[in-house]
Write an enzyme that holds these catalytic residues in place. Structure first.
Site, short mmCIF file in Angstrom:
data_model
loop_
_atom_site.label_atom_id
_atom_site.label_comp_id
_atom_site.label_asym_id
_atom_site.label_seq_id
_atom_site.Cartn_x
_atom_site.Cartn_y
_atom_site.Cartn_z
N PHE A 13 -89.76 -11.52 5.59
CA PHE A 13 -89.51 -10.46 4.59
C PHE A 13 -88.74 -10.96 3.38
CE2 PHE A 13 -85.43 -10.22 6.87
CZ PHE A 13 -84.55 -10.09 5.80
N GLU A 22 -94.45 -7.16 7.32
CA GLU A 22 -94.74 -5.72 7.23
C GLU A 22 -93.65 -4.95 6.50
OE1 GLU A 22 -94.00 -7.62 9.76
OE2 GLU A 22 -93.40 -6.54 11.57
N SER A 81 -88.00 -16.27 11.82
CA SER A 81 -86.83 -16.55 12.67
C SER A 81 -87.18 -17.57 13.75
CB SER A 81 -86.35 -15.25 13.31
OG SER A 81 -87.40 -14.69 14.07
N CYS A 98 -83.06 -18.35 3.57
CA CYS A 98 -83.00 -19.34 4.65
C CYS A 98 -82.14 -20.53 4.24
CB CYS A 98 -84.39 -19.82 4.99
SG CYS A 98 -85.22 -20.46 3.56
N GLU A 129 -77.20 -16.61 13.64
CA GLU A 129 -77.65 -16.52 12.26
C GLU A 129 -77.40 -15.08 11.81
OE1 GLU A 129 -81.88 -16.68 11.41
OE2 GLU A 129 -81.48 -17.48 9.41
P1 NAD Z 1 -89.32 -12.65 11.71
O1 NAD Z 1 -89.39 -13.87 12.57
O2 NAD Z 1 -88.86 -11.38 12.33
O3 NAD Z 1 -90.78 -12.32 11.11
C1 NAD Z 1 -91.54 -13.31 10.45
C2 NAD Z 1 -93.01 -12.98 10.64
O4 NAD Z 1 -93.32 -12.97 12.04
C3 NAD Z 1 -93.42 -11.60 10.11
O5 NAD Z 1 -94.64 -11.71 9.46
C4 NAD Z 1 -93.51 -10.75 11.37
O6 NAD Z 1 -94.50 -9.74 11.27
C5 NAD Z 1 -93.91 -11.75 12.43
N1 NAD Z 1 -93.37 -11.40 13.75
C6 NAD Z 1 -92.19 -10.76 14.01
N2 NAD Z 1 -92.03 -10.63 15.34
C7 NAD Z 1 -93.10 -11.19 15.93
C8 NAD Z 1 -93.50 -11.37 17.30
N3 NAD Z 1 -92.74 -10.93 18.32
N4 NAD Z 1 -94.66 -12.00 17.54
C9 NAD Z 1 -95.43 -12.44 16.54
N5 NAD Z 1 -95.11 -12.31 15.23
C10 NAD Z 1 -93.95 -11.68 14.93
O7 NAD Z 1 -88.45 -13.04 10.44
P2 NAD Z 1 -87.95 -12.08 9.27
O8 NAD Z 1 -86.89 -11.19 9.80
O9 NAD Z 1 -89.09 -11.48 8.54
O10 NAD Z 1 -87.31 -13.17 8.28
C11 NAD Z 1 -86.00 -13.64 8.40
C12 NAD Z 1 -85.96 -14.95 9.16
O11 NAD Z 1 -86.79 -15.91 8.52
C13 NAD Z 1 -84.57 -15.57 9.20
O12 NAD Z 1 -84.35 -16.09 10.49
C14 NAD Z 1 -84.66 -16.71 8.18
O13 NAD Z 1 -83.77 -17.78 8.38
C15 NAD Z 1 -86.06 -17.13 8.36
N6 NAD Z 1 -86.57 -17.85 7.20
C16 NAD Z 1 -86.68 -19.21 7.29
C17 NAD Z 1 -87.14 -19.93 6.22
C18 NAD Z 1 -87.26 -21.42 6.30
O14 NAD Z 1 -87.73 -21.99 5.35
N7 NAD Z 1 -86.89 -22.07 7.39
C19 NAD Z 1 -87.48 -19.27 5.03
C20 NAD Z 1 -87.35 -17.89 4.96
C21 NAD Z 1 -86.90 -17.18 6.06
#
Ligand code: NAD
Length: 502
Positions: free
Chosen positions: A154, A181, A231, A286, A387
Site C-alpha cells: 500500500f 487493495e 511485509s 520501507c 517493524e
Molecule cells: P502486505 O504484505 O500486507 O501486502 C502486500 C501485498 O500482499 C498486497 O498486495 C496484499 O494484497 C498481499 N497480501 C496481503 N496478505 C496476503 C496473504 N495472506 N496472502 C497473499 N497475499 C497477501 O504489506 P503492506 O501492508 O501492503 O505494505 C507494508 C509492508 O511492505 C511493510 O512491511 C514494508 O516494510 C513493506 N515494504 C517493503 C519494501 C521493500 O522494498 N522491501 C517496499 C515497500 C513496502
C-alpha cells in the site's frame, strides 16, 4: 474515465476496463477523513485467469516487436507520467494519505525506472565471440519469460509497481499487476496512460484483490515470474509458494532501518535528516529510519535536538498547506502503532515525544498518529524488535561504532542503514562491515537510483535478484547461448568424443 468518481472500480484486462465476476468487494478509505471513498473488487480465480489469458495472448506479438519499438512506447509513457504527475499524486494522497509533494516525488522515482527501461536496446545486448572453435561462433541472447506478475504494497501505489512493470515489458514480457487493495485506483490510471502511449492491448493488465487473487496468480501455470513487495511474512510465503509452482521469484519484505550518529557528526544536519527519514510519509516507507543508534557522548545532545524538532512537525491531511506528515493508512494501523507505543512505555523506554491520539482540527475521524520519539530503547523491547511502520523513532545508546554495526548486523531485517559522521575512516569501516543491502553515508534514505538495483538482505528480500537496474533486466529475461557453424566444405564426420583442442 474519471476513476475517482466511480463507486466500484473495474479491473483492467485486454486494454479496457473489465467487470469481474467476483461478488466480494472491499472498502477503500481516505485516511485523512476516515471516509469510504470507493470499493475495490476482490478478484477470484476466474478474474485472475481472465487477466493472465489476456497477457498470454499479447505475449507473442509483444515479444517479437523490436526492443527499440518497445522503448519508444515507454518514452511516450514517461512523457505522459511527467505531464500528469500532479493528477497522479492527488490519487496517491487521497488513498494513501502522504503529502502531495511526497506523492509527486514517488511518481518521479517511478518515472526514473521508465527512463532506465527506455535504454532496453542497449541493456539487452548479449556477449559475442567470433571463433570459439574452428569456424564456430557463439553469442548469448536475453529472451523474455512470458507473463510476469507483480504484487505490491500500500505504501507506494505509483513507485513500487513502476519498479517492476516498465522493466518487465521493456524486456518483451507481458504483465499482470495485483496492486494493494488499500490503494487500487492509481494502477488503473497507469493502465490508461500506457494505452495512450501506444502499448498494445493485453500487455499490461490489472487484477485487483486480496489473498484469493494472489494465490490464483501464484498457482497459475501460465505465470512465469512473480515480483512481490510487502511485509516479511507474506514475502516468505510468496517466495516459497512461487518456487513450489516452478516460478522465478523476487520477494521484498519488511525493514528496520537504522541511522548511526557518531560523536563527530554535524548534529543539526543529522537531526533534520533523521526527522525527514523517520516521519516522512508517516514512517510508512520501507527505507524509513526507525532505529537511531547514538554512539558515545552524542546521545544527550542528539535526543534534545530530535525531540525539539519532532514537536514542530506539522501533522495533517496530505493535501493541506504546509503539512509535513499525513495520516497512517488505516484505523487498524493507527491502533496497532498506538499499541506498540503503549508497549514501549510499559517496557521501560523513555518517551520523549508522544504522538498518541493527536488533535487534527477538522479531521477527528482521520487515522492520525503524531511524531513519536523514544530514548533509552534496548534491543529486547517490542518497539525495537517489531517493524512499527509508523512515525515512531527509537533511540538506542552504544559506546562504539563497532557496537552500533553489531546491532544492525544482528537484526533480522537488512534493508538500509545510514551513518552520520565527519570521519572518512568511520565511513569506510561502516560501508564495508554493515550487513544490509543499501548503505548511506550522511544520506538517511539511501535508495538506489533507477539505474542501480534496489533490495535488502536477510528477511528484507527472498530471492537472488534485486528490482530495477541491471538486476531487473536479468530477472525479467532468460539467457540463451547460441553456438553456430556454417560448413560448406563437405567435411562432415560423426563426433564420438568431446572436442579436444580448437
Ligand atoms: P502486505 O504484505 O500486507 O501486502 C502486500 C501485498 O500482499 C498486497 O498486495 C496484499 O494484497 C498481499 N497480501 C496481503 N496478505 C496476503 C496473504 N495472506 N496472502 C497473499 N497475499 C497477501 O504489506 P503492506 O501492508 O501492503 O505494505 C507494508 C509492508 O511492505 C511493510 O512491511 C514494508 O516494510 C513493506 N515494504 C517493503 C519494501 C521493500 O522494498 N522491501 C517496499 C515497500 C513496502
Amino acid at each position: 474515465m474519471d476513476l475517482t468518481t466511480l463507486e466500484r472500480l473495474p479491473m483492467w484486462v485486454g486494454g479496457r476496463p473489465h467487470s469481474p465476476t467476483t461478488t466480494r468487494y472491499g472498502e477503500v478509505t481516505n485516511p485523512a477523513t476516515g471516509e469510504v471513498i470507493r470499493h475495490v473488487p476482490y478478484g477470484n480465480a476466474a478474474d485472475v485467469d481472465a487477466a493472465v489469458q489476456s497477457a498470454a495472448a499479447a505475449f507473442p506479438g509483444w515479444a517479437a516487436s523490436p526492443p527499440l519499438r518497445r522503448a519508444r512506447v515507454l518514452m511516450r509513457f514517461r512523457d505522459l507520467l511527467d505531464r500528469h504527475r500532479k493528477e497522479l499524486a492527488r490519487i496517491v494522497t487521497q488513498e494513501h494519505g502522504k503529502t502531495l509533494a511526497d506523492a509527486e516525488g514517488s511518481v518521479v522515482r517511478g518515472m526514473e525506472v521508465v527512463e532506465f527501461a527506455t535504454g532496453i536496446p542497449h541493456l539487452l545486448k548479449g556477449e559475442h565471440n567470433d571463433s570459439v572453435g574452428t569456424d564456430v561462433d557463439s553469442w548469448s541472447m536475453r529472451m523474455p519469460l512470458g507473463v510476469c506478475a507483480g504484487i505490491t504494497p500500500f505504501n507506494f501505489p505509483a513507485m513500487v509497481p513502476m519498479w517492476m512493470f516498465p522493466v518487465a515489458i521493456a524486456c518483451g514480457n507481458t504483465f499482470v499487476l495485483k496492486p494493494s487493495e488499500r490503494v487500487p485506483t492509481l494502477s488503473l490510471r497507469l493502465a490508461e496512460l500506457l494505452q495512450e502511449a501506444g502499448l498494445p492491448d493485453g500487455v499490461f493488465n490489472v487484477a485487483h484483490g486480496d489473498k484469493e487473487a494472489v494465490d490464483a496468480l501464484l498457482a497459475h501455470p501460465t505465470v512465469r515470474a512473480v515480483s512481490f513487495v510487502g511485509s516479511t511474512p507474506i514475502a516468505r510465503y510468496i517466495y516459497e509458494t512461487s518456487a513450489r509452482h516452478g516460478k522465478r521469484v523476487q520477494a521484498l519484505g519488511g525493514a528496520k532501518n537504522h541511522a548511526i550518529v557518531m560523536p563527530d557528526a554535524d548534529l543539526d544536519f543529522a537531526t533534520e535528516a533523521i526527522i525527514g527519514a523517520g516521519y516522512g510519509s508517516a514512517g510508512e516507507r520501507c527505507m524509513a529510519i526507525s532505529g537511531i543508534i547514538a554512539v558515545g557522548d552524542v546521545a544527550d545532545a542528539l535526543a534534545a535536538k530530535l525531540a525539539e524538532r519532532a514537536r514542530r512537525v506539522t501533522t495533517g491531511p496530505g493535501d493541506g498547506t504546509d503539512v509535513e506528515m499525513g495520516p497512517v493508512i488505516t484505523c487498524a494501523a493507527r491502533d496497532r502503532i498506538t499499541g506498540l507505543i503503549d508497549r514501549g512505555v510499559a517496557e521501560g523506554a523513555s518517551l520523549l515525544v508522544d504522538g498518541r491520539r493527536p488533535t487534527i482540527p477538522g479531521h477527528a475521524d482521520g487515522f492520525f498518529v503524531g511524531p513519536t520519539l523514544f530514548d533509552r530503547v534496548t534491543p529486547s523491547m517490542t518497539i525495537y524488535r517489531e517493524e512499527v511502520f509508523g512515525p515512531v523513532l527509537a533511540m538506542l545508546r552504544v559506546p562504539s561504532l563497532e557496537d552500533a554495526i553489531g546491532l544492525i548486523n544482528a537484526n533480522p531485517y537488512a534493508n538500509g542503514a545510514a551513518l552520520f559522521t565527519r570521519s572518512g575512516h568511520a565511513a569506510r569501516r561502516f560501508q564495508r562491515e554493515v550487513e544490509v543491502g543499501m548503505a548511506g553515508i550522511n544520506v538517511p534514505i539511501p535508495v538506489p537510483m533507477a539505474f542501480y538495483s534496489f533490495g535488502g538482505w536477510r528477511n528484507s528480500l527472498f530471492g537472488d535478484l534485486n528490482v530495477h537496474g541491471v538486476d531487473g533486466v536479468r530477472f525479467y529475461t532468460r539467457l540463451k547461448t547460441v553456438t553456430s557453424r556454417w560448413p560448406d566444405d563437405g567435411s562432415a564426420a560423426p563426433g564420438f568424443h568431446m572436442p579436444l583442442m580448437g
